[in-house]
Scaffold this motif. Structure first.
Motif, PDB file in Angstrom:
ATOM      1  N   PHE A   1       0.837  -1.198   0.000  1.00  0.00           N
ATOM      2  CA  PHE A   1       0.000   0.000   0.000  1.00  0.00           C
ATOM      3  C   PHE A   1       0.867   1.242   0.000  1.00  0.00           C
ATOM      4  O   PHE A   1       2.017   1.215   0.425  1.00  0.00           O
ATOM      5  CB  PHE A   1      -0.922   0.030   1.238  1.00  0.00           C
ATOM      6  N   ILE A   2       0.285   2.305  -0.487  1.00  0.00           N
ATOM      7  CA  ILE A   2       0.914   3.617  -0.394  1.00  0.00           C
ATOM      8  C   ILE A   2       0.389   4.249   0.895  1.00  0.00           C
ATOM      9  O   ILE A   2      -0.812   4.178   1.175  1.00  0.00           O
ATOM     10  CB  ILE A   2       0.518   4.494  -1.606  1.00  0.00           C
ATOM     11  N   ILE A   3       1.269   4.865   1.654  1.00  0.00           N
ATOM     12  CA  ILE A   3       0.826   5.542   2.876  1.00  0.00           C
ATOM     13  C   ILE A   3       1.420   6.954   2.880  1.00  0.00           C
ATOM     14  O   ILE A   3       2.581   7.149   2.520  1.00  0.00           O
ATOM     15  CB  ILE A   3       1.200   4.714   4.131  1.00  0.00           C
ATOM     16  N   GLU A   4       0.591   7.917   3.246  1.00  0.00           N
ATOM     17  CA  GLU A   4       1.057   9.315   3.201  1.00  0.00           C
ATOM     18  C   GLU A   4       0.245  10.167   4.168  1.00  0.00           C
ATOM     19  O   GLU A   4      -0.879   9.800   4.536  1.00  0.00           O
ATOM     20  CB  GLU A   4       0.941   9.861   1.770  1.00  0.00           C
ATOM     21  N   PRO A   5       0.787  11.306   4.560  1.00  0.00           N
ATOM     22  CA  PRO A   5       0.002  12.199   5.422  1.00  0.00           C
ATOM     23  C   PRO A   5      -1.150  12.803   4.618  1.00  0.00           C
ATOM     24  O   PRO A   5      -1.025  13.006   3.414  1.00  0.00           O
ATOM     25  CB  PRO A   5       1.011  13.279   5.826  1.00  0.00           C
ATOM     26  N   LEU A   6      -2.258  13.063   5.297  1.00  0.00           N
ATOM     27  CA  LEU A   6      -3.373  13.735   4.621  1.00  0.00           C
ATOM     28  C   LEU A   6      -2.974  15.191   4.419  1.00  0.00           C
ATOM     29  O   LEU A   6      -2.716  15.915   5.389  1.00  0.00           O
ATOM     30  CB  LEU A   6      -4.648  13.652   5.463  1.00  0.00           C
ATOM     31  N   LEU A   7      -2.914  15.601   3.179  1.00  0.00           N
ATOM     32  CA  LEU A   7      -2.460  16.964   2.889  1.00  0.00           C
ATOM     33  C   LEU A   7      -3.643  17.929   2.883  1.00  0.00           C
ATOM     34  O   LEU A   7      -4.764  17.547   2.560  1.00  0.00           O
ATOM     35  CB  LEU A   7      -1.736  16.991   1.529  1.00  0.00           C
ATOM     36  N   ASP A   8      -3.363  19.163   3.235  1.00  0.00           N
ATOM     37  CA  ASP A   8      -4.404  20.179   3.328  1.00  0.00           C
ATOM     38  C   ASP A   8      -4.630  20.771   1.932  1.00  0.00           C
ATOM     39  O   ASP A   8      -4.102  21.817   1.582  1.00  0.00           O
ATOM     40  CB  ASP A   8      -3.939  21.265   4.320  1.00  0.00           C
ATOM     41  N   LYS A   9      -5.416  20.075   1.149  1.00  0.00           N
ATOM     42  CA  LYS A   9      -5.575  20.503  -0.248  1.00  0.00           C
ATOM     43  C   LYS A   9      -6.758  21.451  -0.399  1.00  0.00           C
ATOM     44  O   LYS A   9      -7.735  21.378   0.351  1.00  0.00           O
ATOM     45  CB  LYS A   9      -5.714  19.302  -1.174  1.00  0.00           C
ATOM     46  N   THR A  10      -6.641  22.315  -1.373  1.00  0.00           N
ATOM     47  CA  THR A  10      -7.736  23.249  -1.641  1.00  0.00           C
ATOM     48  C   THR A  10      -8.374  22.988  -3.003  1.00  0.00           C
ATOM     49  O   THR A  10      -9.482  23.420  -3.255  1.00  0.00           O
ATOM     50  CB  THR A  10      -7.240  24.712  -1.628  1.00  0.00           C
ATOM     51  N   GLU A  11      -7.666  22.277  -3.847  1.00  0.00           N
ATOM     52  CA  GLU A  11      -8.159  22.115  -5.224  1.00  0.00           C
ATOM     53  C   GLU A  11      -7.667  20.801  -5.810  1.00  0.00           C
ATOM     54  O   GLU A  11      -6.480  20.498  -5.763  1.00  0.00           O
ATOM     55  CB  GLU A  11      -7.621  23.271  -6.067  1.00  0.00           C
TER      56      GLU A  11
END
Lengths: 81, 442
Positions: free
Chosen positions: B224-234
């Motif tokens: 699996f790919i694991i990553e922090p949840l990024l604060d995306k706007t778009e």
């Protein structure tokens, strides 16, 4: 228990109206309309909240027919564990 | 001019996924809805083209679309047993009755599939197809999020993701990331709304890791790919076409509306947004990505998902979809409505019903409410399909003996200048559907 379930459903659906309209007879699948991803998130949130574990591979539709049925399912899982 | 046979089976990732891989918990979605999505490809058809679908298209919808000028030919799977067998994808359907379709489809036609789902060499030979396709192995490889992860590294793009090759590794990486925020776990071949899981607590992480470990104990392999949840706007995506010679042709940029990792809709990026991307060197990164894809053996349509973060940072390659896409379909609808100086927002309405409602009733109700787009009425929506609406079964519980039929009505909502006009239009359409005793879920 009902209030907690409704709160979680309302958060997952991003629909505050559910807090006012959902009752014990509300159908989680057909009235609330959870899709498959929302259903998994709902189950994980319920597990977290009530400190129980469901068997992911053996969910039955009947357990989700109403919030009342689901409360019975949670109680049965709590008793069994 | 040569005819093109446009065809496809959606949810391609399910066909590419290895049966030996462990899976995140998931619920079965209605396959009938997914299988009915093939008709959404009609905007790609020109007059001389053929849209091959699993089920026949609704005659009233066909008639409405032809009034708009969509006069393609619809050929559907003639064997209902094959059509209802969801273990068969579109290439299987053609090959299962090859002699019949060989007679029916024009010789030397071009084939334009939504995605490559199997080895196509026999199909190309039997149907004397005038174009070539990449190998299934190449397609499968470049559609994996592992490839996107490695591509970011090769192109020197900041890469926040890691690969977890076991439940133990997932637990270790996840625990570390949870110290600073929520964590996203992605199936390498998961599709929007499935195969992504947001982990918000240590308990949830342990629960998922234990679920995966159980599968590992039964011989499944975890990746699996694991990553922090990024604060995306778009969220947005870039549609490109890589020719058989490896040249990248830019098609469009579409902004996306997503909700909880599920796709809600697409609309074209305006000139202001495109300028921001150009200033960030976005298009040269897209070209480099296409070169890499071609080197990996892929050519054909590609949709590269990207995002903008609250910090202003751009993440140009979130994931690669080496296939056609909803964004590409909307690009074509948008080209159609541009003749009326409109733009297109492609979206769907999740709906359920316990009594029978036909597409004819839906079309008539929309027309009566002034909400059906016609040559005379530019204030309405264009319904894009009927077979996804009440295909059959139940979205969350396919096996349930329920009278409820749930599905999705895919529509294009045209707007003059701001996409919020399309949102208002959709809201009005939902009210019309409710008047037909249809329950609306989104």
């Amino acid at each position: 228990m009902q209030d907690t379930i409704v709160r979680i459903l309302s958060e997952i659906k991003n629909n505050p109206e559910l807090l006012l309209t959902a009752t014990e007879t509300t159908d989680i699948v057909n009235d609330v309309g959870l899709d498959s991803l929302q259903m998994i998130n709902f189950i994980l949130r319920i597990e977290d909240e009530f400190e129980i574990e469901f068997d992911f591979d053996h969910f039955a539709y009947e357990d989700f027919q109403s919030i009342g049925d689901f409360m019975g399912f949670i109680t049965a899982t709590q008793t069994a564990s | 001019m040569k005819s093109t046979v446009v065809l496809g089976t959606f949810d391609s990732e399910a066909w590419w996924r290895s049966p030996n891989g462990s899976m995140l918990p998931s619920m079965n979605s209605s396959q009938a809805v997914t299988m009915g999505m093939d008709e959404l490809l009609f905007p790609l058809c020109k007059e001389q083209d053929i849209l091959f679908t699993r089920q026949p298209m609704d005659e009233h919808l066909r008639s409405y679309l032809s009034q708009l000028g969509y006069t393609f030919t619809n050929v559907h799977c003639r064997n209902p047993v094959h059509a209802d067998d969801y273990t068969l994808h579109v290439f299987d359907l053609l090959m299962a009755d090859a002699s019949y379709y060989q007679q029916l489809l024009p010789q030397d036609a071009l084939f334009s599939p939504y995605s490559i789902l199997s080895d196509t060499s026999e199909l190309v030979r039997r149907f004397n197809v005038g174009n070539q396709f990449p190998s299934l192995d190449a397609v499968r490889a470049v559609n994996s999020k592992i490839y996107s992860h490695e591509l970011r590294q090769r192109l020197g793009i900041r890469n926040m993701s890691s690969i977890a090759d076991s439940s133990e590794e997932l637990l270790a990486l996840g625990s570390e990331l949870l110290r600073t925020g929520q964590v996203l776990v992605k199936d390498p071949l998961g599709v929007s709304g499935k195969g992504n899981m947001l982990i918000s607590s240590e308990r949830m992480l342990k629960r998922i890791a234990a679920y995966l470990q159980e599968q590992e104990n039964r011989g499944k392999q975890t990746q699996f790919i694991i990553e922090p949840l990024l604060d995306k706007t778009e969220d947005f995506s870039c549609q490109l076409f890589i020719t058989e010679k490896g040249e990248a042709e830019f098609i469009s940029v579409q902004r996306m509306v997503n909700e909880a990792f599920s796709y809600i809709g697409s609309y074209p990026a305006g000139s202001g947004f495109t300028r921001i991307l150009r200033d960030n060197d976005y298009f040269s990164i897209m070209e480099d990505a296409c070169k890499d894809l071609f080197m990996a053996g892929y050519h054909g349509e590609v949709c590269i998902d990207s995002m903008l973060l609250a910090s202003g940072e751009m993440v140009p390659i979130v994931e690669i979809n080496a296939r056609k896409s909803m964004g590409l379909i909307n690009h074509h609808v948008n080209q159609y409505v541009r003749q009326y100086s409109l733009f297109s927002f492609l979206t769907f309405i999740s709906a359920g019903c316990s009594t029978e409602v036909t597409m004819l009733q839906v079309l008539e109700a929309l027309r009566a409410g002034g909400l059906l787009f016609t040559q005379e009425n530019r204030q309405g929506i264009i319904p894009l399909g009927a077979n996804t609406l009440f295909g059959s079964g139940n979205t969350a519980f396919a096996e349930a003996e329920s009278e409820w039929r749930k599905g999705k009505l895919y529509v294009a909502a045209p707007y003059v200048s701001d996409v919020s006009e399309a949102f208002t239009l959709i809201h009005r359409v939902k009210d019309v559907l409710k008047s037909l005793t249809i329950k609306v879920y989104n």
